[in-house]
Every structure is written in structure tokens, then in C-alpha cells.
Design an enzyme around this catalytic site. Structure first.
Site: not given
Ligand code: B12
Length: 252
Positions: A125-126
Site C-alpha cells: 500500500i505504501k
């Protein structure tokens, strides 16, 4: 202008800088050998600007000099992106409309490769370069197996998850490990799945030739600087029917 020379101190002077290691102890002879190699590479005059011993039997060199070669930019061959770049919202909407289920992708670094930063940049997700990774996409299920995954394990997991796409990362290129591992992986998938049902095979890493899909037996190769949106947009392009076909299907 399509014909260029490298730029060093002044435009068109042809100056380049190269570095390499020779398997010789650092000495005047080693420096001469480095200059000889540079001359054979078309660098003339060649100036050895740096020589450093790397242990007793190796020397690292930096050479600065003029190349006689010209570059013709009209003859350069590259792989252009041939699909539109979509936002996460557009990707989610396309998947939902066309599949009516989530798209499942499975990712791994295979073989002995433990360089997970690249594939994590795409999947986690980062994300990368200000973009969120594929885990952020509501309509994409990401199964990230991490580092040093064996090919049979990857195939088994892909079948268990009914993966639509398999994403493999290869960063180490020593002894062409990235090529051997990728061709082994693609052959294993072709053997394990009936023809026409093999998941989409995608490989990425900084030293791949993006035009080598055929030789590697994969559907797509991504190189350095790839962003999650490049990959998500490609998945829509490769796995889902084109928008007009999608429309026809919904209408019928
Ligand atoms: C960080 C790092 C490590 C870390 C890795 C930590 C981790 N969890 O990943 C550690 C310290 C563990 C490590 C170990 C080793 N490393 Co190292 N490492 C690096 C380093 C400094 C940065 C790599 C990196 O993270 N780049 C950032 C990411 C974001 O970039 P990327 O990987 O290119 O990914 C992008 C694209 O390529 C693409 N992409 C990548 N994969 C995929 C997959 C898919 C599906 C898609 C779509 C896209 C995609 O998208 C990403 C985002 O744009 C590089 C040198 C360098 N500056 O590159 C050396 C480097 C890769 N390592 C190297 C080496 C030799 C090793 C070791 C063998 C050293 C040793 N003797 O022990 C070991 C091997 C360990 C192993 N078993 O694999 C060499 C490889 C040389 C070669 N020719 O193969 C390098 C190039 C250093 C060098 N100049 O010598 N390393």
C-alpha cells in the site's frame, strides 16, 4: 537533430566516463591495461582518472576520454506504453464492471533473490513515487509471497488462489540468474496449466530488457522506474475486455 555525440566539457566533444574492474593488482601496468581496454572500446584519447585496489588481485578503474562513435536517435528502439494510464478509481471501476469479482494477483521474488524493495514498491500500500501500491486498489486482491520463493511453491499458490496474474521480481543478474529464473518460472506455469489458461505472467526488475517478453516466455516485462499505476493499467488492458466489448456485454 538525430545524430549526437556525448557531452563532457563542451557540446559535441564526445567525452564519456566509464568504470570497470580488471583482475590484476594495482600497478602502472594495470593502469596501462585499463587504458588499452578503453582504446579498444573506441575511447581515444583515454585518461585513467581513478585506480583503486579492490583487495590484492583486483583493481577498479574510472576512465575519461573521447569516443569517436555517433548516436543516431532515429534508429533507437524502445518499448512504448501502448495502453492508457488509469487512476485507481478507473481501474477499480473497470474490474468491477468486467469481472464482477476482485482481480487476484500473486507476487514474489523467486530463486535466491531477496531484493523485495522493488516488488513491494508495486504491491504494498505504501507504493512508490507518490503512488499507492496495488494493495490500495479495492478491486485487486494482492498475495505477496515475499523473498526467495521456489517456483513450484509459486505455481501451487497461484493455483490455490486462482490467480489472474503472477508478478515476479528479479533484481540479481549475476550469471544471468534473472533470465534463468524467469524462463524456468514461465515454463513451469505452461506445464502446470492447460493451454490458454495460464495466468498473465509479469516480470520486473532494473536490468531486464523490456522487449524480451518472447525470450522470457512472459506477457510483460517492467523495468526500472515502473510505478504501480503503470502496472494496474496494464492489468486492465491485458486481462479485461476492451471498453467497447465491455459495453456490449453489459448491454446484451
Ligand atoms: C537494497 C539492496 C539490498 C538489500 C535488499 C533488501 C530488500 N529487502 O530488498 C540487501 C542488503 C538484503 C541486499 C543483498 C544483496 N545484494 Co543488493 N542491493 C540493494 C540496492 C542497494 C538497492 C535495490 C533497491 O532496493 N532498489 C530500489 C527499488 C525500488 O528498485 P528496483 O528493485 O529496481 O524496483 C523497481 C523496478 O525495477 C520495478 N520492479 C522490480 N521488481 C518488479 C516486479 C514486478 C512484477 C514489476 C511490475 C516491477 C518491478 O519496479 C520497482 C519500482 O520502480 C542495490 C543497488 C542499487 N542501487 O540498485 C543492490 C544490488 C541489487 N545488490 C547486489 C548484490 C550483489 C547483493 C548481494 C549478492 C550482496 C552479497 N554479496 O551478499 C546480496 C544478495 C541477497 C540475495 N539473496 O538476493 C547487486 C546486484 C548485482 C547484480 N549484477 O546482480 C546490486 C546491484 C549492488 C551492486 N551494484 O553490486 N541488497
Amino acid at each position: 537533430m538525430s545524430i549526437l555525440r556525448p557531452y563532457g566539457d563542451t557540446t559535441g566533444d564526445g567525452m564519456v566516463q566509464v568504470s570497470f574492474t580488471l583482475p590484476m593488482a594495482n600497478s602502472k601496468v594495470a593502469e596501462g591495461a585499463a587504458a588499452q581496454l578503453a582504446a579498444k572500446m573506441g575511447i581515444d584519447p583515454a585518461l585513467v582518472v581513478h585506480a583503486k585496489a579492490m583487495g590484492p588481485d583486483f583493481t577498479f578503474f574510472v576512465v575519461y576520454g573521447r569516443v569517436n562513435h555517433l548516436v543516431d536517435t532515429s534508429q533507437v528502439e524502445i518499448v512504448e506504453r501502448d495502453y492508457p494510464l488509469l487512476t485507481p478509481k478507473e481501474v477499480n471501476a473497470a474490474v468491477k464492471r468486467a469481472l464482477r469479482r476482485r482481480l487476484t494477483i500473486i507476487g514474489a521474488c523467486i530463486g535466491s533473490d531477496a531484493h523485495t524493495v522493488g516488488i513491494d514498491a508495486i504491491l504494498n500500500i505504501k507504493g512508490f513515487a507518490g503512488e499507492k501500491g496495488l494493495e490500495y486498489y479495492r478491486e485487486i486482491k494482492v498475495v505477496n509471497l515475499g523473498a526467495q520463493v521456489l517456483v513450484p511453491e509459486l505455481v501451487e499458490r497461484a493455483r490455490a488462489e486462482k490467480a489472474d496474474a503472477v508478478m515476479v521480481s528479479q533484481v540479481v543478474t549475476q550469471r544471468d540468474a534473472h533470465i534463468h529464473n524467469t524462463t524456468t518460472m514461465s515454463a513451469a506455469f505452461r506445464e502446470a496449466y492447460p493451454t490458454g489458461q495460464v495466468p498473465l505472467l509479469v516480470v520486473g526488475g532494473p536490468r531486464f530488457d523490456e522487449g524480451a517478453t518472447g525470450d522470457l516466455g512472459v506477457d510483460k516485462v517492467f523495468g526500472r522506474g515502473t510505478t504501480p499505476a503503470d502496472v494496474a493499467s496494464y492489468l486492465v488492458h491485458a486481462l479485461l475486455p476492451a471498453p467497447s466489448e465491455r459495453h456490449e456485454r453489459t448491454a446484451s
